[in-house]
Design a protein around this motif. Structure first.
Motif, PDB file in Angstrom:
ATOM      1  N   TYR A 263     -33.964  28.687  51.238  1.00  0.00           N
ATOM      2  CA  TYR A 263     -34.074  29.291  52.567  1.00  0.00           C
ATOM      3  C   TYR A 263     -34.677  28.279  53.546  1.00  0.00           C
ATOM      4  CZ  TYR A 263     -34.929  32.853  56.091  1.00  0.00           C
ATOM      5  OH  TYR A 263     -34.926  33.577  57.246  1.00  0.00           O
ATOM      6  N   GLY A 264     -34.087  28.184  54.737  1.00  0.00           N
ATOM      7  CA  GLY A 264     -34.473  27.146  55.700  1.00  0.00           C
ATOM      8  C   GLY A 264     -35.939  27.163  56.078  1.00  0.00           C
ATOM      9  N   ALA A 265     -36.503  28.343  56.352  1.00  0.00           N
ATOM     10  CA  ALA A 265     -37.899  28.389  56.798  1.00  0.00           C
ATOM     11  C   ALA A 265     -38.848  27.987  55.665  1.00  0.00           C
ATOM     12  CB  ALA A 265     -38.243  29.790  57.303  1.00  0.00           C
ATOM     13  N   VAL A 266     -38.478  28.304  54.428  1.00  0.00           N
ATOM     14  CA  VAL A 266     -39.309  27.889  53.289  1.00  0.00           C
ATOM     15  C   VAL A 266     -39.240  26.362  53.139  1.00  0.00           C
ATOM     16  CG1 VAL A 266     -39.595  28.062  50.777  1.00  0.00           C
ATOM     17  CG2 VAL A 266     -39.121  30.123  52.131  1.00  0.00           C
ATOM     18  N   ALA A 267     -38.063  25.792  53.375  1.00  0.00           N
ATOM     19  CA  ALA A 267     -37.935  24.326  53.325  1.00  0.00           C
ATOM     20  C   ALA A 267     -38.806  23.682  54.407  1.00  0.00           C
ATOM     21  CB  ALA A 267     -36.474  23.919  53.501  1.00  0.00           C
ATOM     22  N   LEU A 268     -38.889  24.305  55.579  1.00  0.00           N
ATOM     23  CA  LEU A 268     -39.744  23.767  56.644  1.00  0.00           C
ATOM     24  C   LEU A 268     -41.222  23.840  56.235  1.00  0.00           C
ATOM     25  CD1 LEU A 268     -37.941  25.294  59.763  1.00  0.00           C
ATOM     26  CD2 LEU A 268     -37.977  22.884  59.076  1.00  0.00           C
ATOM     27  N   SER A 269     -41.575  24.900  55.533  1.00  0.00           N
ATOM     28  CA  SER A 269     -42.950  25.052  55.060  1.00  0.00           C
ATOM     29  C   SER A 269     -43.269  23.964  54.028  1.00  0.00           C
ATOM     30  CB  SER A 269     -43.093  26.442  54.443  1.00  0.00           C
ATOM     31  OG  SER A 269     -44.406  26.791  54.214  1.00  0.00           O
ATOM     32  N   VAL A 270     -42.315  23.699  53.149  1.00  0.00           N
ATOM     33  CA  VAL A 270     -42.489  22.614  52.168  1.00  0.00           C
ATOM     34  C   VAL A 270     -42.672  21.294  52.913  1.00  0.00           C
ATOM     35  CG1 VAL A 270     -41.336  21.281  50.349  1.00  0.00           C
ATOM     36  CG2 VAL A 270     -41.165  23.784  50.359  1.00  0.00           C
ATOM     37  N   ALA A 271     -41.841  21.076  53.935  1.00  0.00           N
ATOM     38  CA  ALA A 271     -41.921  19.811  54.680  1.00  0.00           C
ATOM     39  C   ALA A 271     -43.287  19.659  55.333  1.00  0.00           C
ATOM     40  CB  ALA A 271     -40.817  19.770  55.745  1.00  0.00           C
ATOM     41  N   ARG A 272     -43.820  20.749  55.888  1.00  0.00           N
ATOM     42  CA  ARG A 272     -45.133  20.643  56.535  1.00  0.00           C
ATOM     43  C   ARG A 272     -46.225  20.343  55.511  1.00  0.00           C
ATOM     44  NH1 ARG A 272     -48.390  25.383  59.588  1.00  0.00           N
ATOM     45  NH2 ARG A 272     -48.742  25.950  57.435  1.00  0.00           N
ATOM     46  N   GLU A 273     -46.169  21.033  54.386  1.00  0.00           N
ATOM     47  CA  GLU A 273     -47.209  20.830  53.372  1.00  0.00           C
ATOM     48  C   GLU A 273     -47.130  19.419  52.793  1.00  0.00           C
ATOM     49  OE1 GLU A 273     -49.072  23.509  53.602  1.00  0.00           O
ATOM     50  OE2 GLU A 273     -50.515  22.377  52.410  1.00  0.00           O
ATOM     51  N   CYS A 274     -45.914  18.926  52.631  1.00  0.00           N
ATOM     52  CA  CYS A 274     -45.749  17.554  52.129  1.00  0.00           C
ATOM     53  C   CYS A 274     -46.239  16.552  53.183  1.00  0.00           C
ATOM     54  CB  CYS A 274     -44.285  17.286  51.766  1.00  0.00           C
ATOM     55  SG  CYS A 274     -43.762  18.144  50.275  1.00  0.00           S
ATOM     56  N   GLY A 275     -45.924  16.834  54.453  1.00  0.00           N
ATOM     57  CA  GLY A 275     -46.367  15.947  55.530  1.00  0.00           C
ATOM     58  C   GLY A 275     -47.886  15.866  55.586  1.00  0.00           C
ATOM     59  N   ARG A 276     -48.557  16.994  55.378  1.00  0.00           N
ATOM     60  CA  ARG A 276     -50.022  17.021  55.429  1.00  0.00           C
ATOM     61  C   ARG A 276     -50.659  16.281  54.260  1.00  0.00           C
ATOM     62  NH1 ARG A 276     -51.148  23.421  56.366  1.00  0.00           N
ATOM     63  NH2 ARG A 276     -51.159  23.437  58.626  1.00  0.00           N
ATOM     64  N   SER A 277     -50.012  16.386  53.092  1.00  0.00           N
ATOM     65  CA  SER A 277     -50.668  15.937  51.859  1.00  0.00           C
ATOM     66  C   SER A 277     -50.189  14.585  51.363  1.00  0.00           C
ATOM     67  CB  SER A 277     -50.417  16.967  50.757  1.00  0.00           C
ATOM     68  OG  SER A 277     -49.007  17.051  50.516  1.00  0.00           O
ATOM     69  N   GLY A 278     -49.041  14.127  51.880  1.00  0.00           N
ATOM     70  CA  GLY A 278     -48.474  12.884  51.349  1.00  0.00           C
ATOM     71  C   GLY A 278     -47.589  13.116  50.130  1.00  0.00           C
ATOM     72  N   ALA A 279     -47.372  14.371  49.773  1.00  0.00           N
ATOM     73  CA  ALA A 279     -46.446  14.674  48.659  1.00  0.00           C
ATOM     74  C   ALA A 279     -45.000  14.541  49.155  1.00  0.00           C
ATOM     75  CB  ALA A 279     -46.700  16.085  48.136  1.00  0.00           C
ATOM     76  N   ALA A 280     -44.049  14.533  48.210  1.00  0.00           N
ATOM     77  CA  ALA A 280     -42.632  14.367  48.580  1.00  0.00           C
ATOM     78  C   ALA A 280     -41.875  15.673  48.327  1.00  0.00           C
ATOM     79  CB  ALA A 280     -42.013  13.249  47.766  1.00  0.00           C
ATOM     80  N   HIS A 281     -40.795  15.847  49.066  1.00  0.00           N
ATOM     81  CA  HIS A 281     -39.913  17.003  48.865  1.00  0.00           C
ATOM     82  C   HIS A 281     -38.571  16.480  48.367  1.00  0.00           C
ATOM     83  CE1 HIS A 281     -37.391  20.470  50.824  1.00  0.00           C
ATOM     84  NE2 HIS A 281     -37.400  20.526  49.509  1.00  0.00           N
ATOM     85  N   ARG A 282     -38.159  16.938  47.202  1.00  0.00           N
ATOM     86  CA  ARG A 282     -36.865  16.504  46.663  1.00  0.00           C
ATOM     87  C   ARG A 282     -35.974  17.730  46.484  1.00  0.00           C
ATOM     88  NH1 ARG A 282     -35.372  15.056  41.582  1.00  0.00           N
ATOM     89  NH2 ARG A 282     -37.470  15.445  40.818  1.00  0.00           N
ATOM     90  N   THR A 283     -34.717  17.592  46.907  1.00  0.00           N
ATOM     91  CA  THR A 283     -33.778  18.714  46.851  1.00  0.00           C
ATOM     92  C   THR A 283     -32.716  18.444  45.797  1.00  0.00           C
ATOM     93  OG1 THR A 283     -34.113  19.038  49.214  1.00  0.00           O
ATOM     94  CG2 THR A 283     -32.233  20.147  48.246  1.00  0.00           C
ATOM     95  N   LEU A 284     -32.519  19.398  44.899  1.00  0.00           N
ATOM     96  CA  LEU A 284     -31.477  19.251  43.877  1.00  0.00           C
ATOM     97  C   LEU A 284     -30.175  19.853  44.389  1.00  0.00           C
ATOM     98  CD1 LEU A 284     -33.448  20.468  40.712  1.00  0.00           C
ATOM     99  CD2 LEU A 284     -33.133  18.112  41.510  1.00  0.00           C
ATOM    100  N   PRO A 285     -29.098  19.080  44.470  1.00  0.00           N
ATOM    101  CA  PRO A 285     -27.820  19.677  44.869  1.00  0.00           C
ATOM    102  C   PRO A 285     -27.248  20.524  43.729  1.00  0.00           C
ATOM    103  CG  PRO A 285     -27.769  17.245  44.977  1.00  0.00           C
ATOM    104  CD  PRO A 285     -28.994  17.640  44.207  1.00  0.00           C
ATOM    105  N   VAL A 286     -26.834  21.738  44.061  1.00  0.00           N
ATOM    106  CA  VAL A 286     -26.216  22.634  43.077  1.00  0.00           C
ATOM    107  C   VAL A 286     -24.873  23.075  43.659  1.00  0.00           C
ATOM    108  CG1 VAL A 286     -26.416  24.844  41.855  1.00  0.00           C
ATOM    109  CG2 VAL A 286     -28.465  23.483  42.289  1.00  0.00           C
ATOM    110  N   PRO A 287     -23.745  22.731  43.010  1.00  0.00           N
ATOM    111  CA  PRO A 287     -22.453  23.143  43.559  1.00  0.00           C
ATOM    112  C   PRO A 287     -22.368  24.668  43.715  1.00  0.00           C
ATOM    113  CG  PRO A 287     -22.155  21.580  41.756  1.00  0.00           C
ATOM    114  CD  PRO A 287     -23.613  21.958  41.775  1.00  0.00           C
ATOM    115  N   LEU A 288     -21.629  25.100  44.724  1.00  0.00           N
ATOM    116  CA  LEU A 288     -21.493  26.540  44.994  1.00  0.00           C
ATOM    117  C   LEU A 288     -20.943  27.284  43.778  1.00  0.00           C
ATOM    118  CD1 LEU A 288     -21.732  28.751  47.147  1.00  0.00           C
ATOM    119  CD2 LEU A 288     -19.435  28.150  47.921  1.00  0.00           C
ATOM    120  N   THR A 289     -20.088  26.611  43.034  1.00  0.00           N
ATOM    121  CA  THR A 289     -19.427  27.278  41.907  1.00  0.00           C
ATOM    122  C   THR A 289     -20.098  26.991  40.558  1.00  0.00           C
ATOM    123  OG1 THR A 289     -17.965  25.370  41.780  1.00  0.00           O
ATOM    124  CG2 THR A 289     -17.152  27.269  43.026  1.00  0.00           C
ATOM    125  N   ALA A 290     -21.282  26.394  40.571  1.00  0.00           N
ATOM    126  CA  ALA A 290     -21.945  26.058  39.298  1.00  0.00           C
ATOM    127  C   ALA A 290     -22.163  27.321  38.467  1.00  0.00           C
ATOM    128  CB  ALA A 290     -23.287  25.382  39.581  1.00  0.00           C
TER     129      ALA A 290
END
Ligand code: PLP
Length: 393
Positions: free
Chosen positions: A115-142
């Protein structure tokens, strides 16, 4: 082309809602709809609050909230002592993220169905702490097995501090095998937050059966609760570490009260939420689930047919109870957030139909929901008129 039979309507169900009858409300998933009985129950609580605010807030409110919390947790198959009420799923996710005390070198892993807003929350928390955000691609039909394998190979034990996975995804309406994902993450010692925003009321799985470290779910979507009603469920080993976003007077009361007590808020929605469950049970939870899922499947087929999408190209949600389904839009249509918003507004204004449109991985999708107040002809009308509207560009 043969289209599956729509389900039998649930008699009188539409009259339980105060929805504008001139509009086809085909997007229950975004903001829900509150039955009139639940609106009235909340209004009675507001009347009580306004008759004597001091008494309402200072005499027994904490206990009344605890009572509502236990009621909702029991319905969801969650441990009441591990459940806290929050305003929405996004807040629940933010509470978890900021309780992790992330550090440089840590990472949060999500999927590209998140969900987009949760991803933004992750980005803010990572920005504050120096942690990284990594996204796993999952095909639509997986397949479910492929999703589990993508997660299994995508985690970095010791470094991945949290995996966030959605039980039913918002942009793609996919049911993810969250219990199996949690199990595979646990083998690697990675905690999991399950974003189950759509699960309460729609999906039969209990919170306990998922077994996540953290689980957030909205009652104000498919469980007919007033808006602002969600739960965060926390496994025992984490409860002491969970901090509210805003410190208030119950800070020393520990979990869960310190998270849910937020001083002078309007708690009437939480107190009225059990009435939403009562409305759902009165209609018959299984009947509602079966009806909504079948109607969404019907809508997907008729609108898909109208847009020339072959049945085998209509994305399968991955489970029988899912009451949200996707229809792929023609290539190039609604591929960006702005274009998706513009198309959704145009459909609302010109076709009097509320739907969800999302661009995901370079392709535009229309998402249709089924709810007890919907009828097959609402999808039929959209199917007849949508191709012309899209052709007009
Ligand atoms: C998967 C998912 N997570 C989180 C949310 C956010 O819900 P809320 O706006 O109630 O916080 C949604 C809303 O649709 C969602 O679909």
């Amino acid at each position: 082309m043969t289209v599956p039979q729509p389900p039998e309507p649930i008699p009188g169900a539409r009259l339980l809602f105060s929805l504008d009858p001139s509009v086809s409300h085909l997007n229950h998933g975004s903001f829900g709809a509150v039955p009139v009985a639940v609106q009235r129950a909340q209004q009675r609580l507001r009347d009580e609050m306004e008759a004597n605010p001091l008494r309402f807030f200072t005499q027994g409110l904490v206990d009344r909230i605890a009572h509502a919390r236990r009621h909702l947790a029991t319905f969801l198959g969650a441990d009441p002592d591990g459940t806290t009420l929050v305003g929405n799923a996004t807040t629940g996710a933010a509470v978890v993220l900021q309780s992790l005390a992330l550090r440089p070198g840590d990472e949060i892993v999500t999927t590209d169905h998140g969900y987009g807003a949760v991803a933004l929350s992750v980005a803010r928390e990572c920005g504050r702490s120096g942690a990284a955000h990594r996204t796993l691609p999952v095909p639509l039909t997986a397949t479910a097995e492929e999703v589990v394998e993508i997660v299994r190979t995508g985690l970095r034990p010791g470094r991945t501090r949290l995996l966030i996975v959605d039980q039913l995804t918002s942009p793609t309406a996919r049911l993810f095998p969250v219990a199996a994902v949690v199990a595979v993450a646990r083998e690697q010692g990675v905690p999991v937050l399950v974003d189950a925003a759509h699960a309460p009321g729609m999906l039969p799985a209990t919170v306990a059966s998922v077994g996540a470290d953290f689980w957030v779910g909205n009652l104000h979507k498919w469980a007919y609760a007033p808006r602002g009603t969600a739960v965060l469920v926390v496994a025992p080993q984490w409860r002491e570490r969970i901090q509210p976003l805003v410190v208030s007077w119950e800070q020393d009361s520990g979990f869960p009260v310190r998270v849910e007590w937020q001083a002078t808020l309007d708690y009437t929605g939480w107190l009225a939420a059990p009435v939403g469950l009562f409305a759902l049970r009165s209609l018959g939870v299984d009947r509602v689930r079966a009806h909504n899922a079948a109607l969404a499947a019907y809508g997907q087929r008729v609108v898909g047919d109208a847009l020339g999408v072959a049945p085998e190209r209509l994305p399968d949600p991955g489970g029988p109870a899912v009451a949200m389904r996707l229809v792929p839009l023609p290539p190039g249509v609604a591929t960006t957030l702005d274009a998706a918003r513009e198309l959704r507004t145009r459909i609302a204004e010109r076709l009097s139909a509320e739907v969800s449109i999302a661009g995901w991985n370079g392709h535009g999708y229309l998402r249709l929901c089924g709810q007890v107040y919907n009828t097959p002809d609402e999808y039929d009308r959209l199917a007849v008129r949508l191709p012309t509207l899209l052709a007009q560009g």
